[in-house]
Design an enzyme around this catalytic site. Structure first.
Site, mmCIF file in Angstrom:
data_model
loop_
_atom_site.group_PDB
_atom_site.id
_atom_site.type_symbol
_atom_site.label_atom_id
_atom_site.label_comp_id
_atom_site.label_asym_id
_atom_site.label_seq_id
_atom_site.Cartn_x
_atom_site.Cartn_y
_atom_site.Cartn_z
ATOM 1 N N LYS A 1 -52.473 -18.789 -54.142
ATOM 2 C CA LYS A 1 -53.923 -18.838 -53.873
ATOM 3 C C LYS A 1 -54.532 -17.443 -53.884
ATOM 4 O O LYS A 1 -53.827 -16.439 -53.695
ATOM 5 C CB LYS A 1 -54.203 -19.513 -52.514
ATOM 6 N N ASP B 1 -52.137 -20.352 -43.348
ATOM 7 C CA ASP B 1 -52.395 -20.528 -44.781
ATOM 8 C C ASP B 1 -51.675 -21.728 -45.376
ATOM 9 O O ASP B 1 -51.866 -22.025 -46.549
ATOM 10 C CB ASP B 1 -51.845 -19.295 -45.528
HETATM 11 C C1 LIG Z 1 -54.831 -13.358 -44.398
HETATM 12 C C2 LIG Z 1 -54.646 -14.767 -44.906
HETATM 13 O O1 LIG Z 1 -53.663 -14.794 -45.928
HETATM 14 C C3 LIG Z 1 -55.952 -15.261 -45.508
HETATM 15 O O2 LIG Z 1 -55.773 -16.358 -46.351
HETATM 16 C C4 LIG Z 1 -54.214 -15.683 -43.774
HETATM 17 O O3 LIG Z 1 -55.161 -15.627 -42.740
HETATM 18 C C5 LIG Z 1 -52.836 -15.394 -43.235
HETATM 19 O O4 LIG Z 1 -52.211 -16.607 -43.031
HETATM 20 P P1 LIG Z 1 -50.633 -16.705 -42.710
HETATM 21 O O5 LIG Z 1 -49.884 -15.696 -43.524
HETATM 22 O O6 LIG Z 1 -50.257 -18.152 -42.828
HETATM 23 O O7 LIG Z 1 -50.634 -16.212 -41.220
HETATM 24 P P2 LIG Z 1 -49.828 -16.776 -39.956
HETATM 25 O O8 LIG Z 1 -48.391 -16.891 -40.334
HETATM 26 O O9 LIG Z 1 -50.527 -17.964 -39.396
HETATM 27 O O10 LIG Z 1 -50.022 -15.559 -38.954
HETATM 28 C C6 LIG Z 1 -49.356 -14.327 -39.092
HETATM 29 C C7 LIG Z 1 -49.987 -13.361 -38.110
HETATM 30 O O11 LIG Z 1 -51.275 -12.935 -38.620
HETATM 31 C C8 LIG Z 1 -52.229 -12.858 -37.577
HETATM 32 N N1 LIG Z 1 -53.327 -13.821 -37.832
HETATM 33 C C9 LIG Z 1 -53.200 -14.780 -38.793
HETATM 34 C C10 LIG Z 1 -54.238 -15.653 -39.058
HETATM 35 C C11 LIG Z 1 -55.422 -15.529 -38.290
HETATM 36 N N2 LIG Z 1 -56.464 -16.343 -38.506
HETATM 37 N N3 LIG Z 1 -55.511 -14.579 -37.326
HETATM 38 C C12 LIG Z 1 -54.486 -13.714 -37.089
HETATM 39 O O12 LIG Z 1 -54.611 -12.860 -36.230
HETATM 40 C C13 LIG Z 1 -51.483 -13.135 -36.286
HETATM 41 O O13 LIG Z 1 -51.062 -11.898 -35.798
HETATM 42 C C14 LIG Z 1 -50.290 -13.941 -36.759
HETATM 43 O O14 LIG Z 1 -49.182 -13.802 -35.903
HETATM 44 N N1 LIG Z 2 -40.438 -18.634 -48.351
HETATM 45 C C1 LIG Z 2 -40.676 -17.335 -48.138
HETATM 46 N N2 LIG Z 2 -40.937 -16.519 -49.174
HETATM 47 C C2 LIG Z 2 -41.224 -15.212 -48.972
HETATM 48 N N3 LIG Z 2 -41.234 -14.625 -47.764
HETATM 49 C C3 LIG Z 2 -40.993 -15.390 -46.684
HETATM 50 C C4 LIG Z 2 -40.693 -16.769 -46.829
HETATM 51 N N4 LIG Z 2 -40.512 -17.272 -45.605
HETATM 52 C C5 LIG Z 2 -40.675 -16.272 -44.740
HETATM 53 N N5 LIG Z 2 -40.955 -15.121 -45.358
HETATM 54 C C6 LIG Z 2 -41.258 -13.839 -44.674
HETATM 55 O O1 LIG Z 2 -42.708 -13.775 -44.577
HETATM 56 C C7 LIG Z 2 -43.214 -12.493 -44.943
HETATM 57 C C8 LIG Z 2 -44.534 -12.641 -45.740
HETATM 58 O O2 LIG Z 2 -44.358 -13.592 -46.740
HETATM 59 P P1 LIG Z 2 -45.390 -13.938 -47.890
HETATM 60 O O3 LIG Z 2 -44.843 -13.490 -49.190
HETATM 61 O O4 LIG Z 2 -45.767 -15.363 -47.785
HETATM 62 O O5 LIG Z 2 -46.644 -13.024 -47.528
HETATM 63 P P2 LIG Z 2 -48.075 -13.112 -48.073
HETATM 64 O O6 LIG Z 2 -48.042 -13.349 -49.555
HETATM 65 O O7 LIG Z 2 -48.788 -11.904 -47.576
HETATM 66 O O8 LIG Z 2 -48.656 -14.405 -47.403
HETATM 67 P P3 LIG Z 2 -50.132 -14.696 -46.945
HETATM 68 O O9 LIG Z 2 -50.977 -14.678 -48.171
HETATM 69 O O10 LIG Z 2 -49.980 -16.082 -46.371
HETATM 70 O O11 LIG Z 2 -50.500 -13.633 -45.957
HETATM 71 C C9 LIG Z 2 -42.103 -11.820 -45.728
HETATM 72 O O12 LIG Z 2 -42.035 -10.494 -45.329
HETATM 73 C C10 LIG Z 2 -40.823 -12.604 -45.428
HETATM 74 O O13 LIG Z 2 -39.959 -11.896 -44.571
#
Ligand SMILES: C[C@](O)(CO)[C@H](O)COP(=O)(O)OP(=O)(O)OC[C@H]1O[C@@H](n2ccc(N)nc2=O)[C@H](O)[C@@H]1O
Ligand SMILES: Nc1ncnc2c1ncn2[C@@H]1O[C@H](COP(=O)(O)OP(=O)(O)OP(=O)(O)O)[C@@H](O)[C@H]1O
Length: 346
Positions: A10, A138
């Site tokens: 996404k 997400d």
């Molecule tokens: C930045 C985005 O990627 C935008 O689409 C998302 O908000 C992140 O979503 P995500 O990776 O699924 O995040 P989560 O795994 O729910 O949260 C990871 C950490 O990000 C912070 N977090 C996340 C989402 C949110 N609305 N507020 C937060 O403060 C929190 O510290 C949380 O512990």
């Molecule tokens: N299936 C997975 N694939 C990749 N990383 C993972 C997975 N499950 C857990 N992780 C952990 O989650 C962290 C972030 O993963 P991810 O690649 O989804 O980040 P992101 O792309 O920034 O996601 P978002 O857009 O939701 O913020 C990594 O540093 C990894 O240690």
């Protein structure tokens, strides 16, 4: 027979961060858009006396443990189904880690859908959404696909009409951005400056909704023909309408400060002074908390030219397309015949 599931990615067509909530998360408002670019999650599951999960990936940074989003989702789904099973998950990682493209979140949904197919058991729609929201903010968006507005901490979704498939370039810098660190940095920058209240989120949700309202329709027509014409016009004009609203991503402020070269990548995506205005990006910005950035273009040729500009700066760049909801669901399962064909061709 193992099930192969395309685990799409996404981008965020704008994002505003609100105040920290009592649970530690931030309120936010964003417009999610799924992309054709994907990992492949393969699931095999057989019922067994007790649950045993294993996970492998081609990428060494993908956790092969209960920390993995796909593992957590499978475990939680089995508990809700009241089924014990031996489950093997393989994640072919093509998407960046810590890229802001929701890759790990999508892996969780792909694993759930693969598990359901393998076991011939399905959770209800609301159950799936609840479990998904527990894995990450997400994750639920990947149970809808297409275009959807994310509210609350991102897990409350409003499905939106689809944008037509639009050429997109993803620039993938070599640095990763940790989402919690980016949120903390936002707090640090804004604690002493302005009030980042919930009203900013509500305002953005109205802006998004208004982009989906056709202009000049004061007198509404009840006929189906009129309604069809509106949706056709809307589909073509949605992206320019969104861009006119001035959508931005709050994370750019903090992430560009920490990683200044990302600004240059954004400029390359947008187009330089030499790029004719009509060939420049319709919009370009950071996705989620980064580090990936995207540009959306009128034609594939414009996208390919932008890819060359980004590659010229020494940054990985991939041409892809936005993925409407019907294509998201229609192309998710990589059928066995398709794989057999590929194997013959290889
Ligand atoms: C930045 C985005 O990627 C935008 O689409 C998302 O908000 C992140 O979503 P995500 O990776 O699924 O995040 P989560 O795994 O729910 O949260 C990871 C950490 O990000 C912070 N977090 C996340 C989402 C949110 N609305 N507020 C937060 O403060 C929190 O510290 C949380 O512990
Ligand atoms: N299936 C997975 N694939 C990749 N990383 C993972 C997975 N499950 C857990 N992780 C952990 O989650 C962290 C972030 O993963 P991810 O690649 O989804 O980040 P992101 O792309 O920034 O996601 P978002 O857009 O939701 O913020 C990594 O540093 C990894 O240690």
């Amino acid at each position: 027979m193992p099930v192969h599931v395309r685990s799409f990615s996404k981008i965020n067509l704008g994002l505003r961060i609100g105040p920290t909530r009592p649970d530690g998360f931030h309120g936010l408002c964003t417009l999610y858009q799924t992309l054709a670019l994907h990992d492949v999650v393969t699931v095999s599951a057989t019922r067994a006396a007790e649950t045993k999960i294993s996970l492998e990936s081609n990428h060494p940074a993908v956790p092969a443990s209960a920390k993995n989003t796909a593992w957590r989702m499978v475990l939680s789904a089995l508990e809700h189904m009241k089924v014990t099973a031996e489950v093997k998950i393989h994640i072919q990682k093509n998407l960046p880690i810590q890229g802001g493209m929701g890759a790990g979140s999508a892996n969780a949904v792909a694993a759930l859908l693969g598990l359901e197919r393998e076991l011939g058991e399905a959770l209800s729609g609301p159950e799936r959404l609840t479990l998904a929201g527990e894995i990450g903010s997400d994750v639920p968006l990947f149970l809808l696909g297409g275009t959807s507005m994310g509210l609350s901490r991102g897990e409350v979704l409003v499905p939106y009409p689809d944008l037509p498939p639009t050429p997109c370039v993803m620039a993938v810098p070599s640095v990763g951005v940790s989402t919690p660190v980016a949120f903390r940095e936002w707090d640090r920058l804004h604690a002493l400056t302005e009030a980042t209240g919930f009203d900013r989120l509500e305002e953005l949700s109205r802006v998004y909704a208004s982009a989906f309202t056709p202009a000049g329709t004061g007198s509404s027509g009840a006929s189906g023909v009129f309604a069809d014409k509106i949706s056709e016009d809307l589909a073509g004009n949605l992206l320019p309408a969104l861009v006119r609203t001035g959508i931005e991503n709050d994370f750019q402020e903090v992430v560009f400060q920490q990683h200044p070269p990302l600004r240059d990548i954004l400029h390359a995506l947008q187009g330089t002074e030499e790029t004719p205005v009509e060939n420049r990006a319709v919009t370009a910005m950071l996705s989620g908390s980064g580090s990936s950035l995207f540009g959306l273009y009128r034609t594939e040729a414009d996208a390919m030219a932008a890819q060359q500009r980004v590659l010229g700066q020494g940054t990985r760049a991939i041409v892809t397309s936005t993925l409407p909801r019907s294509l998201y669901w229609g192309t998710m399962f990589e059928e066995v015949e398709e794989r057999a064909e590929k194997a013959v061709r290889a």
